[in-house]
Write an enzyme that holds these catalytic residues in place. Structure first.
Site, PDB file in Angstrom:
ATOM      1  N   GLY A  89     -13.174  31.525  -1.268  1.00  0.00           N
ATOM      2  CA  GLY A  89     -14.005  31.458  -0.073  1.00  0.00           C
ATOM      3  C   GLY A  89     -13.976  32.782   0.660  1.00  0.00           C
TER       4      GLY A  89
ATOM      5  N   ASP B 129      -8.819  23.767  17.406  1.00  0.00           N
ATOM      6  CA  ASP B 129     -10.043  23.947  16.612  1.00  0.00           C
ATOM      7  C   ASP B 129     -10.085  22.927  15.480  1.00  0.00           C
ATOM      8  OD1 ASP B 129     -12.470  25.046  15.942  1.00  0.00           O
ATOM      9  OD2 ASP B 129     -11.630  26.668  14.740  1.00  0.00           O
TER      10      ASP B 129
ATOM     11  N   THR C 110     -14.783  35.348   8.332  1.00  0.00           N
ATOM     12  CA  THR C 110     -14.953  36.521   9.185  1.00  0.00           C
ATOM     13  C   THR C 110     -13.835  37.533   8.999  1.00  0.00           C
ATOM     14  OG1 THR C 110     -13.836  35.315  10.959  1.00  0.00           O
ATOM     15  CG2 THR C 110     -16.236  35.262  10.927  1.00  0.00           C
TER      16      THR C 110
END
Length: 833
Positions: A16, A133, A19
Site C-alpha cells: 500500500g 482516528d 501520505t
C-alpha cells in the site's frame, strides 16, 4: 545503491501507499517470518514538522502497546534518507474492504468484530492512549478474521481528567465535540467512533453522511440519524447510547462490556489492567536514565525535561515512571530474535547472506561445495551401513550435483529411475536438476512454514517415481520445479542432512523434515524471496504454463496450468511486467455499493491512504480550501516513485529511537540544562529552503497572507487565554517578533507558560504537477527574481516550485511541554489551510 533488504528482512512487493510513504511486504531471511515494512522519506518530515511529530508519536505509542487486537511494531531502521518501521503483517486487509464486499453483516458476525474492537480499545485506554482516528480503514483483519487496530499517528497520551484540544480524525467518524472545536475527552470521542463503526457493521452504511462538508458537520453535531428496524433491539439500544451527543451522558467502555447485546454470545473477556495499577520501581539517580527511552517519553509530551527526570527518580508513583519501565521492557524485547519465528536452541540453517542475496538478484548458479557434498555421501554410506540391513546398498542418498564424484560404488548417480530398497527415494542428477523435488539445503524451510499436501506416485507407477503432483493435478500435468540455484551449504547443514537421511532409512517412511527428499521446493524460503523480487515476470509464465513439455531452463520455474495450488511459481525471465501477489485478500466487487464509500477524507472519492486529517473547525473552514488541500496531496502522491520502484540509499541501520528525531526534536535532549529549551541544529532540504532558526523548537511554513497570519495568531492566543506582545519590527528584513505568555505567574515571578514567535518571509520548495509545468515556466518569466534559483532535480526528476511564504519559528521559553505541543499544533492547523 538500491536497498533490497532491511536488517534481516528481504523487501518484497508493495502492499500500500499513503501520505508518508509505502508499505512493503518483508521476509525474514532465516525464518520466512512475514512483516510489513513502512518506508518513510525523511524529506517529508523535514518540510512538515507536524508530520514528523505524528510519526514520532506513533513509534513511541506502538512500543507501549502489546495486545492481540492491536498491530505490533517490532523495530525501527533508518538511513540518511528513509525511516523503516518493521510492523506486524496482517494479511486479511482492511475491515472497510470486507464491508464493501459483504455489505451489512449478520448480527453475530458484527458482534464478533465489535467485541474485538472494544477489547483492543479498552487495552489502549488502560495505557491512557486515545486513538482518535478509529474507522474501518484503520482496522485490519488477520487471516482468521481477528481485528488489529492500526495507525496510531493521531494517538495521544491522556492523563486522568485531562481534556484534548486538537480536532483530528475523519469527520464521518468524529464526535460532535471534536468537530465543534471545543476541548474534549479522548476516550469518550473514541466511543463515539466505535458507535459509527458498529452502525456500519450492522447496516453497511454510515449514520452521518453528506457530500457537503458543512452539512455533514452539522449532522454530526446534531446527532440525528435513522435507525433501521431490522437491527436487533438490544443493538439499537447500544447504538443510541454510544451515539449520544452529550459526552457526559455517553456510555463508557466498561458499560459497553456489560450491555446485554455485547454479552449475548456469552463470551468472557478479561479486564485490562489500568496503567496506574502497574508496579514500577523508581530509578536510583539520573545516571540510570536510558537516553533512548527518555527521548521517547519526551515525544509523548508527558512533561518538561526537569519534570520527567524528577518523576523517574521519585518514590511517588507516576504514569511517567510506569511508561519508562514499559518501554524498558520493550527495549529488551527488541533484542529477542525469537519473535521472528526462531525456535529456542534451534540451529539457524537457512540464512541468506549478503553474498547469496547478490546471487539471487544476478541469477547466477553456484556449485562450489562439491567436496563437502562428497563427504556427505561418504558419511551417509557409513552411517547407513551401521544402522540398516540394506545389503550394503545406500540408494537412499540423494546426489543433486552432477559434479559430486562419490568414491562409494554403491550409489548410482546417473540413473533417473533408480529405486531404493524402501521404494521411497531415488537419484536424479541429469543436467544438475531435480524433477518434482530437491534436497538443496539452500531451499530449506523452517518447521513453522507449512507445506501444501501432495500425492506421492507409488514406486510401481509407469511414470517417473520422483514426480509429485498436487491433489488437483493429473498425471499428464507434472509440476516442474526450479533447478538448484545455490549450493553453498555449510557444515552444519551437511550434518543435518546426514542425520535426516539416517532417520529416513531407520524409520522406512517419509520424513517431513525440511531436508527430506520428498519435500516440494515450490514453497521454499528461497523461492519466496525470489517471488517477491521478480514479480514482473509472472505474465510470461502465465502465457507459457499451458505447455506440458517438461523443459527445464537454467533459470526458469514453470508450473502446470491445471494446478490449483495456493502458491504460484514465478518465472525468472526478465521480460515480463505483471505484479504477482502471494497473499490473499477479500475479492472486491467491481463496483462499490453507493451506500458505503470510503469516508476517510473530506471528499467521498478520495483514497483514505492519501487523505488529510481533519485539520479544520466547522465554522472556519470551507469545502473549497479542504478540497484544494486534498488535491495537493494527490499531486504529491502521483509524482512519487512507482510502487515497485527500487529504494535508493545507504544500508539501513537499526535504531531503537530514530536518530532523526533525536537530532531534530530539541525538546527531547536529555542533557539540556535546567529544562530550558535547547537549541536545534539547522535543517536543510537538499540545499534549498534552509531553516536557519537554530534555536526554534517548532517551525511552521505558511503560504497565507501575513496579515491573515497575525489575525489567526491572535485568535489562537485568545482561545488559550494567553497575552500577546509584539516587539520592535526589523524593517530591513521584514521580520516580526512577539512574545506569548500566560497571565498566571509562578511563585518565582515567571509566567507559567511563555514562548517567543518569529515571523519572516521564506522561500520553500513544493512539487509541481506535470500539467502545470508550462504555466510554472511562464510564471518564472514574469518574475525574474525567482530565476536566480538553480534548477533542481529532486525525487527522481520531480519538478519543483519555489513558493513564497512565511516561516513561523516558535521558541519554547517556559511551561509544560504538553501545553506547548497543543499550542503549536493548533497554530499549525490554522496557518497551513
Amino acid at each position: 545503491m538500491e536497498i533490497h533488504s532491511v536488517g534481516p528482512f528481504i523487501i518484497g512487493k508493495t502492499l500500500g501507499q499513503g501520505t508518508t510513504g509505502k508499505v512493503k511486504l518483508g521476509f525474514h531471511k532465516d525464518t520466512g517470518f512475514k512483516v510489513g515494512i513502512k518506508i518513510i522519506n525523511k524529506e517529508l518530515l523535514i518540510n512538515k514538522p507536524s508530520m514528523r511529530r505524528k510519526i514520532e508519536r506513533e513509534i513511541v505509542l506502538m512500543k507501549l502497546i502489546d495486545h492481540p487486537n492491536a498491530m505490533k511494531m517490532y523495530e525501527v531502521y533508518e538511513t540518511s534518507k528513509y525511516l523503516f518501521l518493521i510492523l506486524e503483517y496482517v494479511e486479511g486487509g482492511e475491515l472497510f474492504d470486507y464491508l464493501v464486499e459483504k455489505g451489512g453483516l449478520e448480527s453475530g458476525e458484527a458482534l464478533f468484530f465489535f467485541q474485538q474492537i472494544i477489547i483492543g480499545l479498552e487495552y489502549c485506554h488502560s495505557r491512557n492512549i486515545c486513538h482518535r482516528d478509529l474507522k474501518p480503514e484503520n482496522l485490519l483483519l488477520s487471516g482468521d478474521k481477528r481485528i488489529k487496530i492500526a495507525d496510531f499517528g493521531m494517538g495521544s497520551i491522556v492523563r486522568k481528567d485531562m481534556l484534548l484540544h486538537t480536532s483530528c480524525g475523519s469527520p464521518h467518524y468524529a464526535s460532535p465535540e471534536v468537530v465543534s472545536g471545543i476541548d474534549y475527552d479522548g476516550q469518550k470521542a473514541d466511543v463515539w467512533s466505535c458507535g459509527v463503526i458498529l452502525y456500519a457493521l450492522l447496516t453497511g452504511k454510515l449514520p452521518f453522511d453528506d457530500e457537503n462538508i458543512r452539512r455533514l458537520l452539522n449532522k454530526v453535531k446534531n446527532g440525528a440519524f435513522s435507525m433501521p428496524p431490522y437491527i436487533h433491539k438490544d443493538a439499537q439500544d447500544l447504538l443510541t447510547k454510544m451515539l449520544t451527543v452529550d459526552p457526559s451522558k455517553r456510555i463508557s467502555i466498561k458499560e459497553i462490556k456489560e450491555h446485554p447485546w455485547f454479552v449475548s454470545n456469552f463470551n468472557q473477556f478479561q479486564k485490562a489492567t489500568p496503567v496506574e495499577e502497574i508496579n514500577a520501581e523508581p530509578l536510583v539517580d539520573y545516571s540510570q536514565i536510558d537516553e533512548d527511552i527518555f527521548r521517547s517519553l519526551m515525544a509523548l509530551g508527558v512533561g518538561t525535561i526537569d519534570e520527567v527526570k524528577q518523576q523517574l527518580v521519585s518514590n511517588q508513583k507516576s504514569a511517567t515512571l510506569i511508561y519508562y519501565r514499559l518501554l524498558e521492557e520493550r527495549k529488551k524485547f527488541d533484542s529477542d530474535v525469537n519473535k521472528y519465528g526462531y525456535k529456542p536452541k534451534e540451529t539457524r540453517r537457512n540464512s541468506l547472506s549478503d553474498m547469496s542475496l547478490k546471487k539471487i538478484f544476478s541469477g547466477s548458479n553456484n556449485n562450489n561445495n562439491n567436496n563437502n557434498n562428497n563427504n556427505n555421501n561418504n558419511n551417509n554410506n557409513n552411517n547407513n551401513n551401521n544402522n540398516n540391513n540394506n545389503n550394503n546398498n545406500n540408494n537412499n542418498n540423494i546426489n543433486i550435483n552432477n559434479n559430486n564424484n562419490n568414491n562409494n560404488n554403491n550409489n548410482n548417480n546417473n540413473n533417473n529411475n533408480n529405486n531404493n530398497n524402501n521404494n521411497n527415494n531415488n537419484n536424479n542428477n541429469n543436467n544438475n536438476s531435480a524433477v518434482g523435488k530437491s534436497n538443496d539445503s539452500s531451499s530449506q524451510q523452517p518447521p513453522h512454514i507449512q507445506q501444501p499436501h501432495s500425492q506421492q506416485i507409488p514406486s510401481n507407477s509407469t511414470s517417473q517415481e520422483s514426480m509429485q503432483i498436487s491433489p488437483s493435478n493429473s498425471a499428464n500435468n507434472m509440476a516442474i520445479q526450479q533447478p538448484i540455484i545455490n549450493n553453498n551449504n555449510n557444515n552444519n547443514n551437511n550434518n543435518n542432512n546426514i542425520n535426516n537421511n539416517i532417520n529416513n532409512n531407520i524409520n522406512n517412511n517419509i520424513n517431513n523434515n525440511s531436508n527430506n527428499v520428498n519435500r516440494p521446493t515450490s514453497e521454499g524460503l528461497l523461492k519466496q524471496a525470489l517471488q517477491q523480487h521478480h514479480q514482473q515476470q509472472q505474465q510470461q509464465f502465465n502465457g507459457n504454463n499451458n505447455n506440458n513439455t517438461m523443459n527445464v531452463q537454467p533459470l526458469t520455474m514453470s508450473a502446470s496450468s491445471s494446478s490449483s495450488s495456493s502458491s504460484t511459481t514465478p518465472s525468472l525471465s526478465p521480460n515480463s511486467s505483471t505484479t504477482s501477489s502471494t497473499s490473499t485478500s477479500p475479492q472486491l466487487s467491481a463496483i462499490k455499493p453507493d451506500h458505503y464509500q470510503r469516508r476517510g477524507s473530506m471528499t467521498a472519492s478520495t483514497n483514505p491512504a492519501t487523505s488529510p486529517t481533519m485539520s479544520h473547525r466547522g465554522k472556519t473552514s470551507s469545502p473549497i480550501e479542504i478540497t484544494s488541500k486534498v488535491r495537493k496531496l494527490k499531486i504529491s502522491e502521483s509524482q512519487s516513485n512507482t510502487p515497485n520502484s527500487p529504494i535508493i540509499g545507504s544500508s539501513p541501520k537499526k535504531s531503537w529511537f530514530s536518530y532523526f528525531f533525536s537530532k531534530n526534536s530539541s525538546s527531547n535532549n536529555l542533557n539540556a540544562a535546567n529544562g530550558s529549551a535547547p537549541s536545534s541544529p539547522s535543517l536543510q532540504s537538499n540545499g534549498v529552503g534552509q531553516l536557519q532558526t537554530t534555536q526554534a523548537n517548532y517551525v511552521i511554513e505558511s503560504k497565507i497572507d501575513v496579515n491573515l497570519i497575525y489575525v489567526n495568531l491572535e485568535k489562537i492566543i485568545k482561545k488559550y487565554g494567553f497575552e500577546l506582545k509584539y516587539q520592535q519590527q526589523q524593517q530591513q528584513q521584514n521580520i516580526k517578533h512577539c512574545i506569548v505568555r500566560s497571565h498566571h505567574i509562578n511563585s518565582d515571578g515567571t509566567p507559567q507558560f511563555e514562548c517567543e514567535i518569529e515571523i519572516k518571509p521564506s522561500t520553500f520548495i513544493n512539487p509541481v504537477s506535470p500539467s502545470k509545468q508550462h504555466h510554472h515556466h511562464h510564471h518564472q518569466q514574469q518574475q525574474p527574481q525567482q530565476q536566480q534559483m538553480p534548477p533542481l532535480n529532486l525525487n527522481g526528476g520531480q519538478n519543483i516550485n519555489h513558493d513564497q511564504g512565511f516561516r513561523v519559528s516558535i521558541i519554547h521559553k517556559s511551561g509544560s511541554q504538553h501545553k506547548f505541543n497543543n499550542f503549536t499544533s493548533s497554530l499549525e492547523q490554522i496557518l497551513t489551510i
